[in-house]
Design a protein around this motif. Sequence first.
Motif, PDB file in Angstrom:
ATOM      1  N   THR A  40      20.406  24.484  40.764  1.00  0.00           N
ATOM      2  CA  THR A  40      20.058  24.526  42.180  1.00  0.00           C
ATOM      3  C   THR A  40      21.205  25.220  42.889  1.00  0.00           C
ATOM      4  O   THR A  40      22.362  24.813  42.757  1.00  0.00           O
ATOM      5  CB  THR A  40      19.883  23.105  42.746  1.00  0.00           C
ATOM      6  N   VAL A  41      20.901  26.291  43.640  1.00  0.00           N
ATOM      7  CA  VAL A  41      21.958  27.119  44.219  1.00  0.00           C
ATOM      8  C   VAL A  41      21.786  27.248  45.731  1.00  0.00           C
ATOM      9  O   VAL A  41      20.712  27.604  46.216  1.00  0.00           O
ATOM     10  CB  VAL A  41      21.961  28.535  43.603  1.00  0.00           C
ATOM     11  N   ARG A  42      22.863  26.936  46.446  1.00  0.00           N
ATOM     12  CA  ARG A  42      22.919  27.242  47.872  1.00  0.00           C
ATOM     13  C   ARG A  42      23.904  28.404  48.036  1.00  0.00           C
ATOM     14  O   ARG A  42      24.930  28.445  47.355  1.00  0.00           O
ATOM     15  CB  ARG A  42      23.386  26.034  48.683  1.00  0.00           C
ATOM     16  N   ALA A  43      23.575  29.337  48.921  1.00  0.00           N
ATOM     17  CA  ALA A  43      24.388  30.543  49.037  1.00  0.00           C
ATOM     18  C   ALA A  43      24.899  30.729  50.456  1.00  0.00           C
ATOM     19  O   ALA A  43      24.247  30.334  51.433  1.00  0.00           O
ATOM     20  CB  ALA A  43      23.581  31.764  48.609  1.00  0.00           C
ATOM     21  N   ALA A  44      26.094  31.312  50.553  1.00  0.00           N
ATOM     22  CA  ALA A  44      26.699  31.616  51.848  1.00  0.00           C
ATOM     23  C   ALA A  44      27.312  33.008  51.770  1.00  0.00           C
ATOM     24  O   ALA A  44      27.774  33.438  50.712  1.00  0.00           O
ATOM     25  CB  ALA A  44      27.764  30.582  52.199  1.00  0.00           C
ATOM     26  N   SER A  45      27.339  33.713  52.907  1.00  0.00           N
ATOM     27  CA  SER A  45      27.852  35.082  52.929  1.00  0.00           C
ATOM     28  C   SER A  45      29.345  35.148  53.244  1.00  0.00           C
ATOM     29  O   SER A  45      29.944  36.211  53.185  1.00  0.00           O
ATOM     30  CB  SER A  45      27.082  35.916  53.953  1.00  0.00           C
ATOM     31  N   ASN A  46      29.949  33.992  53.574  1.00  0.00           N
ATOM     32  CA  ASN A  46      31.384  33.967  53.853  1.00  0.00           C
ATOM     33  C   ASN A  46      31.926  32.556  53.635  1.00  0.00           C
ATOM     34  O   ASN A  46      31.152  31.593  53.510  1.00  0.00           O
ATOM     35  CB  ASN A  46      31.681  34.440  55.284  1.00  0.00           C
ATOM     36  N   ALA A  47      33.251  32.454  53.606  1.00  0.00           N
ATOM     37  CA  ALA A  47      33.883  31.174  53.294  1.00  0.00           C
ATOM     38  C   ALA A  47      33.620  30.131  54.377  1.00  0.00           C
ATOM     39  O   ALA A  47      33.463  28.943  54.074  1.00  0.00           O
ATOM     40  CB  ALA A  47      35.384  31.377  53.114  1.00  0.00           C
ATOM     41  N   HIS A  48      33.554  30.562  55.628  1.00  0.00           N
ATOM     42  CA  HIS A  48      33.301  29.617  56.717  1.00  0.00           C
ATOM     43  C   HIS A  48      31.948  28.944  56.549  1.00  0.00           C
ATOM     44  O   HIS A  48      31.821  27.719  56.641  1.00  0.00           O
ATOM     45  CB  HIS A  48      33.365  30.328  58.080  1.00  0.00           C
ATOM     46  N   ASP A  49      30.917  29.749  56.286  1.00  0.00           N
ATOM     47  CA  ASP A  49      29.577  29.181  56.084  1.00  0.00           C
ATOM     48  C   ASP A  49      29.538  28.340  54.810  1.00  0.00           C
ATOM     49  O   ASP A  49      28.840  27.313  54.747  1.00  0.00           O
ATOM     50  CB  ASP A  49      28.533  30.298  56.007  1.00  0.00           C
ATOM     51  N   GLY A  50      30.278  28.779  53.780  1.00  0.00           N
ATOM     52  CA  GLY A  50      30.338  28.005  52.548  1.00  0.00           C
ATOM     53  C   GLY A  50      30.932  26.628  52.785  1.00  0.00           C
ATOM     54  O   GLY A  50      30.442  25.620  52.267  1.00  0.00           O
ATOM     55  N   TRP A  51      31.994  26.585  53.594  1.00  0.00           N
ATOM     56  CA  TRP A  51      32.641  25.307  53.921  1.00  0.00           C
ATOM     57  C   TRP A  51      31.676  24.395  54.686  1.00  0.00           C
ATOM     58  O   TRP A  51      31.617  23.182  54.426  1.00  0.00           O
ATOM     59  CB  TRP A  51      33.893  25.563  54.742  1.00  0.00           C
ATOM     60  N   GLU A  52      30.923  24.974  55.603  1.00  0.00           N
ATOM     61  CA  GLU A  52      29.956  24.188  56.370  1.00  0.00           C
ATOM     62  C   GLU A  52      28.892  23.588  55.445  1.00  0.00           C
ATOM     63  O   GLU A  52      28.496  22.433  55.612  1.00  0.00           O
ATOM     64  CB  GLU A  52      29.287  25.061  57.439  1.00  0.00           C
ATOM     65  N   LEU A  53      28.439  24.361  54.474  1.00  0.00           N
ATOM     66  CA  LEU A  53      27.444  23.847  53.522  1.00  0.00           C
ATOM     67  C   LEU A  53      28.026  22.695  52.704  1.00  0.00           C
ATOM     68  O   LEU A  53      27.326  21.734  52.383  1.00  0.00           O
ATOM     69  CB  LEU A  53      26.971  24.967  52.588  1.00  0.00           C
ATOM     70  N   MET A  54      29.312  22.776  52.380  1.00  0.00           N
ATOM     71  CA  MET A  54      29.945  21.730  51.581  1.00  0.00           C
ATOM     72  C   MET A  54      30.057  20.425  52.353  1.00  0.00           C
ATOM     73  O   MET A  54      30.073  19.348  51.758  1.00  0.00           O
ATOM     74  CB  MET A  54      31.328  22.181  51.113  1.00  0.00           C
ATOM     75  N   GLN A  55      30.147  20.509  53.679  1.00  0.00           N
ATOM     76  CA  GLN A  55      30.219  19.290  54.481  1.00  0.00           C
ATOM     77  C   GLN A  55      28.875  18.566  54.487  1.00  0.00           C
ATOM     78  O   GLN A  55      28.825  17.356  54.695  1.00  0.00           O
ATOM     79  CB  GLN A  55      30.656  19.614  55.924  1.00  0.00           C
ATOM     80  N   GLN A  56      27.818  19.324  54.269  1.00  0.00           N
ATOM     81  CA  GLN A  56      26.482  18.729  54.230  1.00  0.00           C
ATOM     82  C   GLN A  56      26.227  18.050  52.884  1.00  0.00           C
ATOM     83  O   GLN A  56      25.631  16.981  52.814  1.00  0.00           O
ATOM     84  CB  GLN A  56      25.424  19.801  54.477  1.00  0.00           C
ATOM     85  N   SER A  57      26.701  18.682  51.822  1.00  0.00           N
ATOM     86  CA  SER A  57      26.491  18.149  50.469  1.00  0.00           C
ATOM     87  C   SER A  57      27.495  18.786  49.516  1.00  0.00           C
ATOM     88  O   SER A  57      27.602  20.008  49.464  1.00  0.00           O
ATOM     89  CB  SER A  57      25.059  18.454  50.001  1.00  0.00           C
ATOM     90  N   THR A  58      28.223  17.949  48.778  1.00  0.00           N
ATOM     91  CA  THR A  58      29.236  18.459  47.857  1.00  0.00           C
ATOM     92  C   THR A  58      28.570  18.990  46.586  1.00  0.00           C
ATOM     93  O   THR A  58      27.836  18.264  45.924  1.00  0.00           O
ATOM     94  CB  THR A  58      30.231  17.357  47.461  1.00  0.00           C
ATOM     95  N   PRO A  59      28.815  20.252  46.235  1.00  0.00           N
ATOM     96  CA  PRO A  59      28.217  20.815  45.014  1.00  0.00           C
ATOM     97  C   PRO A  59      28.958  20.332  43.772  1.00  0.00           C
ATOM     98  O   PRO A  59      30.029  19.708  43.881  1.00  0.00           O
ATOM     99  CB  PRO A  59      28.417  22.319  45.218  1.00  0.00           C
ATOM    100  N   ASP A  60      28.393  20.622  42.620  1.00  0.00           N
ATOM    101  CA  ASP A  60      29.062  20.290  41.357  1.00  0.00           C
ATOM    102  C   ASP A  60      30.039  21.382  40.954  1.00  0.00           C
ATOM    103  O   ASP A  60      30.951  21.145  40.158  1.00  0.00           O
ATOM    104  CB  ASP A  60      28.021  20.102  40.242  1.00  0.00           C
ATOM    105  N   LEU A  61      29.854  22.583  41.514  1.00  0.00           N
ATOM    106  CA  LEU A  61      30.698  23.721  41.157  1.00  0.00           C
ATOM    107  C   LEU A  61      30.558  24.802  42.224  1.00  0.00           C
ATOM    108  O   LEU A  61      29.488  24.956  42.822  1.00  0.00           O
ATOM    109  CB  LEU A  61      30.292  24.268  39.786  1.00  0.00           C
ATOM    110  N   VAL A  62      31.645  25.546  42.456  1.00  0.00           N
ATOM    111  CA  VAL A  62      31.639  26.626  43.438  1.00  0.00           C
ATOM    112  C   VAL A  62      31.899  27.960  42.743  1.00  0.00           C
ATOM    113  O   VAL A  62      32.785  28.064  41.889  1.00  0.00           O
ATOM    114  CB  VAL A  62      32.727  26.409  44.516  1.00  0.00           C
ATOM    115  N   ILE A  63      31.109  28.969  43.098  1.00  0.00           N
ATOM    116  CA  ILE A  63      31.326  30.338  42.634  1.00  0.00           C
ATOM    117  C   ILE A  63      31.653  31.163  43.871  1.00  0.00           C
ATOM    118  O   ILE A  63      30.868  31.193  44.824  1.00  0.00           O
ATOM    119  CB  ILE A  63      30.065  30.906  41.949  1.00  0.00           C
ATOM    120  N   SER A  64      32.806  31.801  43.883  1.00  0.00           N
ATOM    121  CA  SER A  64      33.224  32.524  45.079  1.00  0.00           C
ATOM    122  C   SER A  64      33.763  33.913  44.763  1.00  0.00           C
ATOM    123  O   SER A  64      34.477  34.111  43.776  1.00  0.00           O
ATOM    124  CB  SER A  64      34.302  31.725  45.822  1.00  0.00           C
TER     125      SER A  64
END
Length: 230
Positions: free
Chosen positions: A28-52
């Motif tokens: 299951t993959v959630r995607a963000a176009s920048n680190a700021h949006d990625g950080w916001e997504l992480m506050q909603q739900s912590t992933p098992d792994l990050v690809i950046s």
Amino acid sequence: MSGQLLLVDDEPGLREAVQAYLEDSGFTVRAASNAHDGWELMQQSTPDLVISDIMMPQVDGYEFLKQLREDPRYKALPVVFLTARGMTADRIQGYNAGVDAYLPKPFDPDELVAIVTNLLKQRLASRATNEDGEAIDIADMARQIAEIRGMLMQKQGITKTPTDIQIDLTPREKSVLELVTKGLMNKEIARQLNTSVRNVEKYVSRLFSKTGTNSRTELVRFALEHGLTD
């Protein structure tokens, strides 16, 4: 192998292609176009792994990784760098910054899947479960205990903060707090207090809530600074 992944990359075509391939591989993959949006997504739900990606506008991959590693919630979170910067010096910089794997572009998507799968297996192997079947990160717990014991050895260097803060602790919460500040783990505390590990976990959770802390290390420092323990 399944898992919740966060993909952060500012190249739309590559981001969409990688997301689609990983989802086809069972993640299951959630995607963000920048680190700021990625950080916001992480506050909603912590992933098992990050690809950046590394080379991103405003906040690059190294800064994003630093932000993750400085947050107690994400210290042990696996991070994979996916980047066009494939020079040895860049890889060394990535590993020194705390990245778990480094895959230079262009890459074989099957290799990315293999790396992600391996990292998730390692993470799973380092986790135990409590009595309710909830995951406990053994490595992270051991790190926190080591930090607490180091903190106690330098206790005289921790300055108490003059404060009129009032925290109402029950006798049992005080007992648990005393043992946490001695660097004991929940199983050891349960044995000393002749109770269950689950009860100890509930008391520790209440202590987090009452003190506004998120980890045992923060809790011990707060207790020492505010004179909540001897």
